[in-house]
Design a protein around this motif. Structure first.
Motif, mmCIF file in Angstrom:
data_model
loop_
_atom_site.group_PDB
_atom_site.id
_atom_site.type_symbol
_atom_site.label_atom_id
_atom_site.label_comp_id
_atom_site.label_asym_id
_atom_site.label_seq_id
_atom_site.Cartn_x
_atom_site.Cartn_y
_atom_site.Cartn_z
ATOM 1 N N MET A 99 -11.032 3.454 7.379
ATOM 2 C CA MET A 99 -9.753 3.802 7.958
ATOM 3 C C MET A 99 -8.691 2.817 7.513
ATOM 4 O O MET A 99 -8.985 1.656 7.305
ATOM 5 C CB MET A 99 -9.822 3.732 9.486
ATOM 6 N N SER A 100 -7.530 3.292 7.403
ATOM 7 C CA SER A 100 -6.436 2.345 7.268
ATOM 8 C C SER A 100 -6.052 1.944 8.687
ATOM 9 O O SER A 100 -6.573 2.456 9.658
ATOM 10 C CB SER A 100 -5.255 2.970 6.532
ATOM 11 N N LEU A 101 -5.146 1.026 8.783
ATOM 12 C CA LEU A 101 -4.714 0.542 10.080
ATOM 13 C C LEU A 101 -3.390 1.186 10.464
ATOM 14 O O LEU A 101 -2.696 1.760 9.637
ATOM 15 C CB LEU A 101 -4.603 -0.978 10.050
ATOM 16 N N PHE A 102 -3.049 1.065 11.736
ATOM 17 C CA PHE A 102 -1.873 1.703 12.308
ATOM 18 C C PHE A 102 -1.201 0.730 13.271
ATOM 19 O O PHE A 102 -1.880 0.044 14.030
ATOM 20 C CB PHE A 102 -2.325 2.959 13.056
ATOM 21 N N ILE A 103 0.117 0.672 13.240
ATOM 22 C CA ILE A 103 0.871 -0.173 14.171
ATOM 23 C C ILE A 103 1.476 0.726 15.234
ATOM 24 O O ILE A 103 2.215 1.666 14.923
ATOM 25 C CB ILE A 103 1.965 -0.967 13.442
ATOM 26 N N SER A 104 1.166 0.435 16.497
ATOM 27 C CA SER A 104 1.665 1.261 17.595
ATOM 28 C C SER A 104 3.089 0.871 17.974
ATOM 29 O O SER A 104 3.627 -0.147 17.515
ATOM 30 C CB SER A 104 0.757 1.114 18.821
ATOM 31 N N ASP A 105 3.667 1.660 18.860
ATOM 32 C CA ASP A 105 5.033 1.393 19.287
ATOM 33 C C ASP A 105 5.157 0.180 20.208
ATOM 34 O O ASP A 105 6.240 -0.146 20.667
ATOM 35 C CB ASP A 105 5.665 2.628 19.928
ATOM 36 N N GLU A 106 4.048 -0.500 20.450
ATOM 37 C CA GLU A 106 4.085 -1.763 21.190
ATOM 38 C C GLU A 106 4.555 -2.915 20.298
ATOM 39 O O GLU A 106 4.767 -4.018 20.775
ATOM 40 C CB GLU A 106 2.712 -2.080 21.767
ATOM 41 N N CYS A 107 4.726 -2.649 19.018
ATOM 42 C CA CYS A 107 5.180 -3.653 18.049
ATOM 43 C C CYS A 107 6.503 -4.258 18.523
ATOM 44 O O CYS A 107 7.421 -3.549 18.936
ATOM 45 C CB CYS A 107 5.363 -2.997 16.682
ATOM 46 N N ILE A 108 6.602 -5.594 18.443
ATOM 47 C CA ILE A 108 7.817 -6.291 18.866
ATOM 48 C C ILE A 108 8.634 -6.796 17.674
ATOM 49 O O ILE A 108 9.544 -7.597 17.834
ATOM 50 C CB ILE A 108 7.485 -7.454 19.825
ATOM 51 N N ASN A 109 8.299 -6.342 16.472
ATOM 52 C CA ASN A 109 9.029 -6.735 15.260
ATOM 53 C C ASN A 109 9.093 -8.247 15.082
ATOM 54 O O ASN A 109 10.134 -8.798 14.734
ATOM 55 C CB ASN A 109 10.447 -6.137 15.255
ATOM 56 N N CYS A 110 7.969 -8.902 15.281
ATOM 57 C CA CYS A 110 7.945 -10.365 15.200
ATOM 58 C C CYS A 110 7.868 -10.877 13.762
ATOM 59 O O CYS A 110 7.995 -12.070 13.534
ATOM 60 C CB CYS A 110 6.796 -10.929 16.028
ATOM 61 N N ASP A 111 7.618 -9.992 12.800
ATOM 62 C CA ASP A 111 7.600 -10.330 11.372
ATOM 63 C C ASP A 111 6.384 -11.132 10.901
ATOM 64 O O ASP A 111 6.373 -11.584 9.771
ATOM 65 C CB ASP A 111 8.868 -11.098 10.966
ATOM 66 N N ILE A 121 9.908 0.046 14.094
ATOM 67 C CA ILE A 121 8.841 -0.953 14.114
ATOM 68 C C ILE A 121 8.257 -1.079 12.718
ATOM 69 O O ILE A 121 8.586 -0.300 11.824
ATOM 70 C CB ILE A 121 7.716 -0.565 15.116
ATOM 71 N N TYR A 122 7.369 -2.055 12.534
ATOM 72 C CA TYR A 122 6.677 -2.175 11.257
ATOM 73 C C TYR A 122 5.712 -1.009 11.098
ATOM 74 O O TYR A 122 5.204 -0.465 12.082
ATOM 75 C CB TYR A 122 5.931 -3.506 11.177
ATOM 76 N N VAL A 123 5.472 -0.618 9.858
ATOM 77 C CA VAL A 123 4.568 0.491 9.553
ATOM 78 C C VAL A 123 3.599 0.054 8.461
ATOM 79 O O VAL A 123 3.881 -0.861 7.687
ATOM 80 C CB VAL A 123 5.329 1.761 9.101
ATOM 81 N N ILE A 124 2.465 0.738 8.407
ATOM 82 C CA ILE A 124 1.446 0.461 7.397
ATOM 83 C C ILE A 124 1.292 1.692 6.514
ATOM 84 O O ILE A 124 1.065 2.798 7.008
ATOM 85 C CB ILE A 124 0.096 0.090 8.037
ATOM 86 N N ASN A 125 1.401 1.508 5.203
ATOM 87 C CA ASN A 125 1.203 2.585 4.239
ATOM 88 C C ASN A 125 -0.301 2.787 4.069
ATOM 89 O O ASN A 125 -0.980 1.924 3.517
ATOM 90 C CB ASN A 125 1.851 2.202 2.909
ATOM 91 N N PRO A 126 -0.853 3.920 4.524
ATOM 92 C CA PRO A 126 -2.300 4.123 4.432
ATOM 93 C C PRO A 126 -2.829 4.154 3.005
ATOM 94 O O PRO A 126 -3.997 3.845 2.773
ATOM 95 C CB PRO A 126 -2.533 5.448 5.151
ATOM 96 N N ALA A 127 -1.989 4.497 2.043
ATOM 97 C CA ALA A 127 -2.431 4.524 0.648
ATOM 98 C C ALA A 127 -2.648 3.119 0.097
ATOM 99 O O ALA A 127 -3.333 2.945 -0.906
ATOM 100 C CB ALA A 127 -1.413 5.271 -0.213
#
Length: 81
Positions: A1-13, A30-36
């Protein structure tokens, strides 16, 4: 699986620079992860580095992008050629 960032992300960088594949980027909210590009750090580290550094535990496996360890390793090889 790739990973996923939920909407709990606080944009901490902190996750973006930890990704060895450059799969993490700033999304609209929020930050996002490109599954590819996400290999869960297979080929680079023993554990996903973004999960290790995330202070709010908002990164998890993405059930809509199921991949086994061999598939992740093959993706790693393709990305690093």
């Amino acid at each position: 699986m790739s990973l996923f960032i939920s909407d709990e992300c606080i944009n901490c960088d902190v996750c973006e620079p930890e990704c060895p594949n450059g799969a993490i980027s700033q999304g609209e909210d929020i930050y996002v992860i490109n599954p590819a590009m996400c290999t869960e750090c297979v080929g680079h580290h023993d554990v996903p580095q973004c999960i290790e550094v995330c202070p709010v535990d908002c990164i998890s496996k993405d059930p809509s992008n199921v991949e086994d360890k061999d598939s992740l390793y093959q993706k790693y090889l393709k990305l690093t050629q």
